[in-house]
Every structure is written in structure tokens, then in C-alpha cells.
Write an enzyme that holds these catalytic residues in place. Structure first.
Site, short mmCIF file in Angstrom:
data_model
loop_
_atom_site.label_atom_id
_atom_site.label_comp_id
_atom_site.label_asym_id
_atom_site.label_seq_id
_atom_site.Cartn_x
_atom_site.Cartn_y
_atom_site.Cartn_z
N ARG A 1 11.93 5.53 6.84
CA ARG A 1 12.39 6.91 6.88
C ARG A 1 13.68 7.03 7.70
NH1 ARG A 1 6.57 7.84 8.48
NH2 ARG A 1 5.49 8.04 6.50
N PHE B 1 7.08 12.76 -4.50
CA PHE B 1 5.81 12.39 -3.84
C PHE B 1 5.95 12.60 -2.33
CE2 PHE B 1 6.66 9.55 -7.46
CZ PHE B 1 5.62 9.86 -8.32
N ASP C 1 5.82 17.55 -4.66
CA ASP C 1 4.50 16.92 -4.65
C ASP C 1 3.58 17.72 -5.56
OD1 ASP C 1 3.17 14.70 -2.59
OD2 ASP C 1 1.70 16.05 -3.49
N ASP D 1 8.54 7.56 -3.34
CA ASP D 1 7.51 6.97 -2.47
C ASP D 1 6.13 7.38 -2.98
OD1 ASP D 1 6.20 5.69 -0.35
OD2 ASP D 1 6.31 7.50 0.90
N CYS E 1 3.41 0.72 -2.43
CA CYS E 1 2.53 0.40 -1.31
C CYS E 1 1.28 -0.34 -1.75
CB CYS E 1 2.14 1.68 -0.56
SG CYS E 1 1.25 2.88 -1.57
#
Length: 409
Positions: free
Chosen positions: A225, A241, A263, A313, A353
Site C-alpha cells: 500500500r 475490490f 467493492d 487486489d 493472495c
């Protein structure tokens, strides 16, 4: 001289012994020939070959495919309170070394990477949040959790309570019930609220450790970030996201001209909006509750070129090898759309991730997306999770986060 061995024994196949000798701490069900001594689920057992060679000592998971999780390969180790206090201290000293002042919100224990298989401990200022995913760590909690508080307090950390986030289905594979709530510590009353505030990279967030995702907040992207913030000045940013707005807020604080945070979750968007107000950044931020998979093609169809920095992300699209192909299609879709939306010279931050989407495969799909979008990617940085989530090279499962910054040309 080796200590007298009083533990039950798990006799391991030659293949399993080679796996352990290669450095991995897990012994799978199919590599255990038999377990001698009738140990309880979560008890410590010695892993040995059929000839009796000692391989290590670990926790038995009687109902899991991961049958034994090693915690030591030293036959002289004594697994008393002093052993676990020492291991907690090593984990904490490591965080102080690699995170500096950022230890006020960091991952204190990262499972196997710290020698605590199946245990996660995150610190959010005065709260510790734990997730216990192995039978062995579950049995150890009454000893381990007070030690955690003692070690941190002795180092000057204010710890008001421990909140358990055991509301995960993986516990059932260990024969453990799901649930969440405050862990009862002697002499330590439960805090009145599970909501606390943290400051990361100069940005303030409200963290709800009871109802937030995972342990309440994703700490692993902390320095990624910051890398986005350093690139965001003067740019028009689309953060896809966004969850509770972490990348979007860093971009805004970094001097972005404007940030749109997206989102599909209405509650996440409201939390992101509240965080923007808390940081005095709401005047340059907009919030959109919609599905990114619908938004990106719609923007492309409309010919939008409103953004010169797009951040992707997403949550893990796959949590098993069986769904990796479907996940690859999803990752490629959003990256392809983002590359088409960006002007030449625009910037792309993209992440995965999932451990089941290794870096080589993720990079391959990014190359394919760039080829289909008829653009070139100029790599700025390739990054991973922050160092409070250490990667063990002999345990690939600890290496899960891929993060790339590109200029699209």
C-alpha cells in the site's frame, strides 16, 4: 546425550522421511504407517522411520490429511513453558527487527513460519486476535496465550485482551468446533468493544476484530500500500475490490487527484467511506458498490479513459488446486480489462493472495493478458507479503502473496 523419549510414535514411510528431510514440517496421512501408543488428538508424537530413526516431534492431527505437524527436529528439546516462551520471544524479536515502529499493528505469529503450526496471531494496538487451525495449538492455548501477553507486556506493549476468530470451516477438519469470542485470561477482563483503531502508513482505520474478514484487517499488504501511495500523486485512481478502502486511502493520502473505491459489499463500502472521513480524505474519494467483473467491461464498452492508475487486489479466487484453472480465467479477465482501460503510460497494481496461484503461473497469465490487450508491461516492482508474514523456502505454503506494479505502454 539425547533425552529419553516418552512420546508416542508415528512411524513414517521412506517417502515421508525424505519429505521431512527436505525440510517440510508436515507429514501427510498417507505417509504414516501407524501411530503407536494411542495418543489423543493434538498430542505431541515423535515421527520416526520404520528402523526407529528420529525425524522430529510434532502435533498429531488424528482427523486431518496433515497427520503430523512438526515443531522440532531436536531430540533434546523439552516442550515445557520455557520452550514456548522462548519461541514466542524469537517471533516477537523478529518482528521488532523487520518492522521497527510498525509492531503496533503486525502479525506476531505466522503459523509454521514461526514454529506454531496452525496458529495465527495478529496485533491491532492493544488487542491480539488469534486463529487456531490445528488440534495441537488448540490444546496448547491455555499455556500459550498467557505467555503471549506476558512477553509483549514485558516489552512495554499494552495488551487489553485476546479475541479468538475461530469461525472458520478448516477447524472441522481437525475435529474442532467453530466459534469466536474473548479468550479468558486470569486477571484480564474482556474489553468492552471488539473495535479498535490502528494507524498504518499514516492512515487511520477502525478495525472490528469480531466481524471483519479473517482477523479483522489484512496486514500483509502494508508495504505494498505504501508503494502505491508513492506512485499515486496527481493520478486518477480506480481501486477495485477495495474492502475497507486500504489501497484507496493510501493513494489519496499519497496525493492522488481523485480515487474511486469499488467493492461488491455494501458494508465494506460504508466502512471505507467512514475511514475516508476519519482521515479527512473524503473530499477526493468516491465510493461505488458494484461487482468489479461487471464494472470493468461496462467502462470499456463506454470508452472510459478516466483512470490512469488501476489497482486490482481481489480476494483469493482459488483455495485449492481443483479450482486453479477457473481462478486463472478470473485473474486474466480483470487484468485484461484493466490494461485496456488504461491509457498508454498509465499504471497498474495487481495482486493474487492465493498460494495455489504460484508466481510463475500468475506472471504467465499477466503476459497473456498484455498480449491480448496489445500493450506492453514495464515492471516497476515485484513484491510479496510484508516481512511480518515470513516466507520459509522449505514451506511453499508460506509464500502466497504476489504483488506487481507496472507501467502500461
Amino acid at each position: 546425550m539425547k533425552a529419553v523419549r516418552n512420546f508416542p510414535r508415528a512411524v513414517v514411510t521412506p517417502k515421508g522421511a525424505r519429505w521431512v528431510d527436505g525440510g517440510h514440517p508436515w507429514i501427510y496421512e498417507g505417509e504414516v504407517i501407524r501411530v503407536e501408543g494411542e495418543p489423543e488428538n493434538g498430542a505431541l508424537v515423535d515421527a520416526v522411520t520404520e528402523r526407529g530413526k528420529y525425524l522430529g516431534t510434532g502435533f498429531l492431527s488424528a482427523r486431518s490429511k496433515i497427520r503430523v505437524r512438526l515443531v522440532s527436529r531436536n531430540a533434546n528439546d523439552v516442550f515445557d513453558e520455557a520452550f514456548w516462551r522462548r519461541r514466542i520471544r524469537w517471533a516477537w524479536e523478529y518482528r521488532k527487527a523487520v518492522m521497527g515502529a510498525d509492531v503496533s499493528c503486525c502479525r506476531v505469529v505466522f503459523g509454521e513460519a514461526d514454529g506454531f503450526p496452525g496458529l495465527t496471531v495478529d496485533r491491532f494496538n492493544d488487542l491480539l486476535v488469534t486463529q487456531t487451525l490445528s488440534a495441537g495449538m488448540e490444546r496448547l492455548k491455555p499455556t500459550l496465550f498467557p505467555l503471549l501477553v506476558d512477553v509483549l507486556r514485558a516489552d512495554g506493549a499494552e495488551i487489553a485482551g485476546i479475541f479468538e476468530r475461530n469461525d472458520v470451516a478448516l477447524r472441522e477438519r481437525e475435529g474442532l468446533a467453530q466459534g469466536k469470542g474473548w479468550f479468558a485470561l486470569d486477571g484480564l477482563p474482556a474489553p468492552e468493544s471488539p473495535v479498535t483503531e490502528i494507524c498504518e502508513n499514516g492512515v487511520y482505520y477502525a478495525v472490528d476484530v469480531e466481524n471483519g474478514q479473517k482477523t479483522g484487517y489484512f496486514l500483509d499488504q502494508k508495504y505494498n500500500r505504501r508503494a502505491v501511495a508513492q506512485l499515486a500523486a496527481g493520478r486518477r485512481v480506480l481501486d477495485c475490490f477495495t474492502h475497507t478502502g486500504s489501497f484507496a486511502l493510501n493513494a489519496a493520502k499519497g496525493g492522488a487527484e481523485g480515487v474511486t473505491a469499488v467493492d461488491v459489499s455494501a458494508s465494506a463500502i460504508e466502512a471505507a467511506r467512514a475511514n475516508a472521513v476519519r482521515n479527512g480524505l473524503d473530499d477526493r474519494m468516491a465510493f461505488l458498490c458494484t461487482d468489479v467483473f461487471d464494472l470493468l467491461p461496462r467502462l470499456e464498452e463506454q470508452g472510459h479513459k478516466d483512470f490512469d492508475f488501476i489497482i486490482l487486489d481481489p480476494p483469493a479466487f482459488t483455495k485449492s488446486r481443483d479450482t486453479a484453472d477457473s481462478a486463472e480465467r478470473g485473474y486474466k479477465e480483470i487484468n485484461l480489462r484493466a490494461m485496456r482501460l488504461l491509457p498508454r503510460g498509465g499504471y497498474l497494481a495487481t495482486a493474487s493472495c492465493s498460494h495455489f496461484m504460484p508466481a510463475e503461473r500468475f506472471e504467465r497469465l499477466l503476459r497473456a493478458a498484455a498480449r491480448d490487450a496489445k500493450v506492453e508491461l514495464r515492471q516497476i516492482e515485484a513484491r510479496a507479503q510484508s516481512p511480518d508474514h515470513p516466507i520459509l523456502w522449505n514451506v511453499p505454503e508460506t509464500d502466497y502473496l504476489k504483488f506487481y506494479l507496472f507501467q502500461v505502454v
